[in-house]
Motif scaffolding. Structure first.
Motif, PDB file in Angstrom:
ATOM      1  N   GLU A   1       0.861  -1.195   0.000  1.00 27.69           N
ATOM      2  CA  GLU A   1       0.000   0.000   0.000  1.00 27.69           C
ATOM      3  C   GLU A   1       0.891   1.237   0.000  1.00 27.69           C
ATOM      4  O   GLU A   1       1.081   1.923   1.014  1.00 27.69           O
ATOM      5  CB  GLU A   1      -0.925  -0.022   1.213  1.00 27.69           C
ATOM      6  N   GLN A   2       1.433   1.541  -1.190  1.00 26.22           N
ATOM      7  CA  GLN A   2       2.468   2.561  -1.286  1.00 26.22           C
ATOM      8  C   GLN A   2       1.981   3.951  -0.916  1.00 26.22           C
ATOM      9  O   GLN A   2       2.631   4.679  -0.159  1.00 26.22           O
ATOM     10  CB  GLN A   2       3.065   2.555  -2.704  1.00 26.22           C
ATOM     11  N   LEU A   3       0.828   4.360  -1.437  1.00 26.06           N
ATOM     12  CA  LEU A   3       0.355   5.712  -1.175  1.00 26.06           C
ATOM     13  C   LEU A   3       0.017   5.903   0.298  1.00 26.06           C
ATOM     14  O   LEU A   3       0.358   6.935   0.900  1.00 26.06           O
ATOM     15  CB  LEU A   3      -0.863   6.030  -2.047  1.00 26.06           C
ATOM     16  N   ASN A   4      -0.648   4.919   0.923  1.00 26.36           N
ATOM     17  CA  ASN A   4      -0.951   5.024   2.346  1.00 26.36           C
ATOM     18  C   ASN A   4       0.320   5.109   3.179  1.00 26.36           C
ATOM     19  O   ASN A   4       0.402   5.865   4.151  1.00 26.36           O
ATOM     20  CB  ASN A   4      -1.790   3.830   2.800  1.00 26.36           C
ATOM     21  N   SER A   5       1.318   4.338   2.788  1.00 21.50           N
ATOM     22  CA  SER A   5       2.599   4.388   3.490  1.00 21.50           C
ATOM     23  C   SER A   5       3.248   5.759   3.324  1.00 21.50           C
ATOM     24  O   SER A   5       3.781   6.338   4.276  1.00 21.50           O
ATOM     25  CB  SER A   5       3.532   3.298   2.975  1.00 21.50           C
ATOM     26  N   LEU A   6       3.200   6.301   2.112  1.00 22.22           N
ATOM     27  CA  LEU A   6       3.776   7.624   1.860  1.00 22.22           C
ATOM     28  C   LEU A   6       3.098   8.694   2.701  1.00 22.22           C
ATOM     29  O   LEU A   6       3.757   9.588   3.256  1.00 22.22           O
ATOM     30  CB  LEU A   6       3.656   7.965   0.372  1.00 22.22           C
ATOM     31  N   GLN A   7       1.801   8.648   2.794  1.00 25.11           N
ATOM     32  CA  GLN A   7       1.063   9.641   3.578  1.00 25.11           C
ATOM     33  C   GLN A   7       1.500   9.601   5.038  1.00 25.11           C
ATOM     34  O   GLN A   7       1.708  10.649   5.658  1.00 25.11           O
ATOM     35  CB  GLN A   7      -0.441   9.386   3.445  1.00 25.11           C
ATOM     36  N   GLN A   8       1.651   8.409   5.590  1.00 29.12           N
ATOM     37  CA  GLN A   8       2.115   8.271   6.963  1.00 29.12           C
ATOM     38  C   GLN A   8       3.531   8.817   7.131  1.00 29.12           C
ATOM     39  O   GLN A   8       3.839   9.532   8.093  1.00 29.12           O
ATOM     40  CB  GLN A   8       2.090   6.798   7.380  1.00 29.12           C
ATOM     41  N   ARG A   9       4.390   8.503   6.178  1.00 19.71           N
ATOM     42  CA  ARG A   9       5.788   8.900   6.281  1.00 19.71           C
ATOM     43  C   ARG A   9       5.958  10.411   6.209  1.00 19.71           C
ATOM     44  O   ARG A   9       6.718  11.004   6.980  1.00 19.71           O
ATOM     45  CB  ARG A   9       6.608   8.242   5.168  1.00 19.71           C
ATOM     46  N   VAL A  10       5.288  11.028   5.264  1.00 18.18           N
ATOM     47  CA  VAL A  10       5.435  12.473   5.084  1.00 18.18           C
ATOM     48  C   VAL A  10       4.897  13.222   6.298  1.00 18.18           C
ATOM     49  O   VAL A  10       5.487  14.211   6.745  1.00 18.18           O
ATOM     50  CB  VAL A  10       4.724  12.919   3.794  1.00 18.18           C
ATOM     51  N   ALA A  11       3.804  12.739   6.861  1.00 19.44           N
ATOM     52  CA  ALA A  11       3.234  13.392   8.041  1.00 19.44           C
ATOM     53  C   ALA A  11       4.156  13.261   9.251  1.00 19.44           C
ATOM     54  O   ALA A  11       4.292  14.196  10.051  1.00 19.44           O
ATOM     55  CB  ALA A  11       1.859  12.803   8.345  1.00 19.44           C
ATOM     56  N   ALA A  12       4.787  12.113   9.400  1.00 15.34           N
ATOM     57  CA  ALA A  12       5.636  11.868  10.572  1.00 15.34           C
ATOM     58  C   ALA A  12       7.026  12.472  10.435  1.00 15.34           C
ATOM     59  O   ALA A  12       7.705  12.713  11.444  1.00 15.34           O
ATOM     60  CB  ALA A  12       5.754  10.363  10.823  1.00 15.34           C
ATOM     61  N   HIS A  13       7.480  12.734   9.227  1.00 12.95           N
ATOM     62  CA  HIS A  13       8.880  13.081   8.955  1.00 12.95           C
ATOM     63  C   HIS A  13       9.410  14.226   9.820  1.00 12.95           C
ATOM     64  O   HIS A  13      10.501  14.116  10.400  1.00 12.95           O
ATOM     65  CB  HIS A  13       9.057  13.399   7.469  1.00 12.95           C
ATOM     66  N   PRO A  14       8.708  15.357   9.947  1.00 19.23           N
ATOM     67  CA  PRO A  14       9.283  16.491  10.710  1.00 19.23           C
ATOM     68  C   PRO A  14       9.519  16.167  12.181  1.00 19.23           C
ATOM     69  O   PRO A  14      10.321  16.839  12.838  1.00 19.23           O
ATOM     70  CB  PRO A  14       8.221  17.594  10.557  1.00 19.23           C
ATOM     71  N   LEU A  15       8.836  15.163  12.722  1.00 24.12           N
ATOM     72  CA  LEU A  15       8.921  14.852  14.145  1.00 24.12           C
ATOM     73  C   LEU A  15       9.952  13.777  14.457  1.00 24.12           C
ATOM     74  O   LEU A  15      10.196  13.473  15.628  1.00 24.12           O
ATOM     75  CB  LEU A  15       7.547  14.402  14.654  1.00 24.12           C
TER      76      LEU A  15
END
Length: 625
Positions: free
Chosen positions: A156-170
């Protein structure tokens, strides 16, 4: 460190069972399992799991909890995910402190992913979601990253990307490096149509990532257009997490643009036994040329017949006519003749592979080598935890050569080969399969037990148990005999991996029912219509297709693209080109393909999620096609 490397490789491999990103090679940095590094157990983790559990059982509660978490972390670092998971399962989460429960969640999820149990990881996070939202932002981000890893493992590439981008700054710096690499890997695996659809519904940093990936994966962009669009992206996304990668991208592209050829000579046979192969390659080259002509400034092309005996004369004529890049020849012997001339007057890319260590520095090779497919299968099986392989291949030099490529790579990876057999097409295939599986001996043992006892015993025959999978080298007709024989001799559950040879490239559900369950690698051009513009152009110009030469037609498309991108592949060891014949990268002046995966189901070839091949968890620069 080693656990995270293996963890990433398994993550990318499990989804299979899945332009120019110059994401710097530093982005491949991986890290030790965090959050437990400061926990000090009274003693080091015992090497044996049984000893560890015995010692833990004798400790008081606080010491047992601290030691369990520390020892589980050690086992993960040693790639012992199952042992780590067993220790963590022995703990009662209700007896843990808030911080200990966070560590337990993080380690448990990673242990499950280390065993490719993505669904279990997602269920665990869902079970404790009410508690997770009460953790600090950085703790939540680490668990979000764990969830993203599980989603990536499920394809589930897009769902994984959404999680990653949201978490990245933290995330902390080490987590960000890992996450940055995974974001780019997932973007490079997404089908073009999915990428375009994702852009339409995205915003913020995710939109920046998606548009950057699309920029580099544009199948028709030339170097000048790519440089212009990259500069535009840089001006628009000044604060994006990927902004530091852009200067290296621009520098590499500008150098490639300055060194691209202006006149390409193409040496292909238009006479002789290879003329049909030569025609398919030529038509593929021209399809790519016409597509570039619509959006850029392609080099001039001149074709020469290499079917004659004197290939050196043909080569010299091309040089005399002003060629500054030569594609061809196709024949192995003639390619070897060219390579044997020492330093060449112009850069040359043969359209086949030759076995020699004495190549000129400006001599390169590209072809459709089944040996590369065999090595990719070995990589995949190893990343999925297999240890023992069987090998079944047709008699003859060709079959032996490809099978040996598989065996060599498999043994390099630490695997063992428990049985090898050759076969001849015909009725004897069934006998070969039966003998290979030792099924007849099992049948005799079962009958003997039944004769010498009065007890009612269930002794069903079974196939040998020392094979985790079978590497099968077969064409469709041969495969339609082998797979039913495997099923008949109690090996229906045995994973079977094959090369592209197993698939004709044309749907034939009635006949291919007999291939159901076989997994195989093949080029994107055959498995998908993701490069729609090129497929449409090819269908318009050649509506009848190219039959058994369709893969050579696709090779012609990539051969044309490579003449403009060869500098990047050669100068940047981490770079790759998403081609229609696979993901292309350079090894020792040799273009190597990484293919897509598919499985026969319902008599049809069904594609499996796009992923980077096992063992290829480094971040390669992705060069626009």
């Amino acid at each position: 460190m080693e656990f995270r490397k293996a963890y990433l490789a398994a993550l990318l491999a499990a989804a299979v069972v899945a332009g120019c990103s110059t994401t710097p090679s530093s982005k491949t940095k991986v890290y030790e399992t965090p959050a437990v590094a400061t926990l000090d157990a009274p003693t080091e983790a015992p090497s044996a799991l049984t000893t560890a559990r015995s010692q833990l059982a004798s400790m008081d509660a606080d010491e047992r909890i601290t030691s369990t978490l520390s020892w589980a972390s050690s086992y993960l670092s040693e790639k012992r995910a199952a042992d780590a998971n067993q220790l963590l399962t022995d703990l009662n989460p209700g007896q843990l402190s808030r911080e200990q429960r966070f560590t337990w969640l993080l380690l448990s999820g990673r242990a499950q992913l280390g065993q490719q149990q993505a669904d279990e990881t997602l269920a665990l996070l869902e079970q404790y979601q009410d508690q997770i939202v009460q953790y600090s932002a950085d703790h939540q981000a680490q668990l979000d990253l764990l969830r993203a890893d599980a989603l990536a493992m499920k394809g589930e590439q897009l769902n994984s990307l959404q999680q990653r981008v949201a978490a990245h700054p933290l995330l902390n710096k080490e987590d960000q490096d890992y996450n940055h690499n995974m974001i780019w890997q997932l973007l490079m695996q997404m089908p073009n149509t999915d990428l375009a659809n994702a852009i339409d519904g995205s915003s913020g940093d995710l939109l920046g990532w998606l548009t950057l990936a699309q920029l580099y994966r544009d199948p028709v962009a030339d170097l000048d257009a790519q440089i212009t669009r990259l500069n535009q992206w840089k001006n628009q996304w000044r604060n994006h997490p990927a902004i530091d990668d852009v200067p290296q991208m621009l520098n590499a592209l500008e150098k490639a643009a300055s060194q691209r050829p202006s006149q390409v000579a193409i040496l292909l046979p238009t006479t002789g036994p290879l003329k049909n192969a030569g025609n398919a390659l030529q038509e593929g080259i021209m399809t790519a040329f016409y597509q570039q002509q619509k959006s850029g400034h392609p080099p001039s092309l001149r074709f020469y017949d290499s079917g004659s005996d004197d290939v050196l004369a043909v080569y010299q004529q091309a040089v005399t006519d002003g060629a500054d890049f030569i594609l061809g020849p196709l024949s192995k012997d003639k390619a070897a003749t060219i390579a044997g001339q020492g330093t060449l007057p112009v850069t040359t890319m043969a359209l086949n592979y030759i076995e020699t260590d004495n190549r000129p520095d400006n001599f390169f090779q590209f072809g459709l080598a089944p040996e590369d497919e065999a090595r990719q299968i070995a990589n995949h099986a190893a990343a999925n935890g297999a240890l023992q392989a069987g090998v079944l291949y047709p008699e003859g030099d060709w079959g032996a050569r490809v099978a040996q490529a598989f065996v060599d790579r498999w043994q390099e990876l630490g695997g063992s080969v428990t049985v090898t057999r050759t076969y001849q097409e015909g009725p004897s295939i069934g006998e070969t399969v039966e003998e290979m599986l030792l099924a007849a001996q099992s049948q005799k043992r079962g009958n003997a037990v039944s004769r010498f006892t009065s007890l009612k015993m269930d002794n069903p025959p079974r196939r040998r148990q020392d094979m985790d999978f079978l590497f099968l080298l077969a064409d469709p007709n041969q495969g339609r005999q082998v797979k039913p024989a495997l099923n008949f001799h109690y090996a229906k559950d045995l994973p079977v991996y094959s090369t592209a040879l197993i698939y004709s490239g044309e749907e034939n559900p009635r006949r291919d029912q007999d291939l159901n369950g076989i997994r195989f690698v093949d080029m994107p051009w055959i498995l998908t219509d993701d490069n729609k513009a090129l497929h449409d152009a090819a269908n318009e110009q050649w509506p009848d297709g190219h039959g058994r030469y369709e893969r050579l037609f696709a090779m012609g498309i990539d051969a044309y693209r490579l003449q403009g991108r060869l500098y990047l592949l050669n100068a940047l060891p981490s770079s790759e080109l998403p081609g229609v014949t696979g993901r292309l990268h350079m090894e020792n002046q040799r273009i190597v393909r990484e293919l897509d995966w598919a499985v026969f189901s319902g008599g049809k070839a069904q594609t499996l999620p796009h992923v980077a091949g096992p063992g290829q968890n480094r971040s390669r620069a992705i060069i626009s096609q």
